[in-house]
Design a protein around this motif. Structure first.
Motif: not given
Length: 212
Positions: A170, A174, A178-185
């Motif tokens: 994770c 992060g 492509q993951f900047q708008n998810t919880i992975l950020k």
């Protein structure tokens, strides 16, 4: 002669160091208004832009130095019965100590990922290799525990390895756009959770030697 790894004073310092790995950044971020612990990695506390950089970088040097000593202590305590596993443990802890501790303390990452310097590149490589090395410590400790018929420690260590792997994945994702708008950020959160799980076997060993 009693092994260094079983020594009460050694285990007290090891516990202090592991607890400090989380307490020190939490304290320092109170004096760094631009720092967001959920999103930013702990290394940013040692960036040239940080008002607490000297303290945090000194802490990383301490962390690296003591964990390098710990690597030697664990190796000496296991080499007689498990020589091959002892070498792998030495490398696992030692590489983390040098890469994520000493090198990271002397070569700072920048607050912004857009600013890339020679120091930040060295820091990034050292920290990445160090994290991946420490990741397998829980697995190695689990194998040793099962070989010693210590089922509880074995299960705890293997569980720690699985959780560390998940949280580390994770953390790595992060960093991707492509993951900047998810919880992975929340890189800072995943980094801390991964480290917490990686340290669980150390804590268990220390607590066992101190209180049991």
């Amino acid at each position: 002669m009693k092994n260094i790894a079983d020594n009460r004073f050694f285990n007290m310092i090891l516990l202090f160091t592991i607890i400090g790995e989380f307490i020190v950044p939490w304290i320092l971020e109170q004096f760094y208004s631009e720092y967001n612990g959920k999103i930013m990695v702990m290394s940013a506390l040692g960036s040239p832009q940080s008002p607490v950089r000297l303290i945090y970088n000194l802490w990383l040097v301490w962390l690296g130095g003591f964990l390098a000593y710990t690597a030697g202590a664990y190796f000496l305590s296991l080499r007689a019965k498990f020589p091959i596993l002892a070498v792998f443990m030495l490398l696992s802890i030692g590489i983390f100590a040098v890469g994520a501790g000493l090198i990271s303390g002397f070569f700072s990452v920048n607050e912004s990922k857009d600013i890339v310097t020679t120091a930040s590149k060295i820091h990034g490589v050292g920290a990445a290799i160090g994290f991946m090395a420490l990741l397998i410590f829980s697995l190695l400790n689990g194998i040793v525990s099962f070989k010693q018929n210590n089922m509880i420690e074995g299960i705890i260590s293997i569980s720690s390895f699985v959780l560390s792997l998940i949280f580390f994945a994770c953390f790595v994702m992060g960093d991707k756009e492509q993951f900047q708008n998810t919880i992975l950020k929340y890189e800072g959160l995943w980094e801390r959770l991964a480290l917490f799980c990686m340290y669980i076997p150390f804590v268990y060993n220390s607590m066992s030697n101190l209180f049991f």
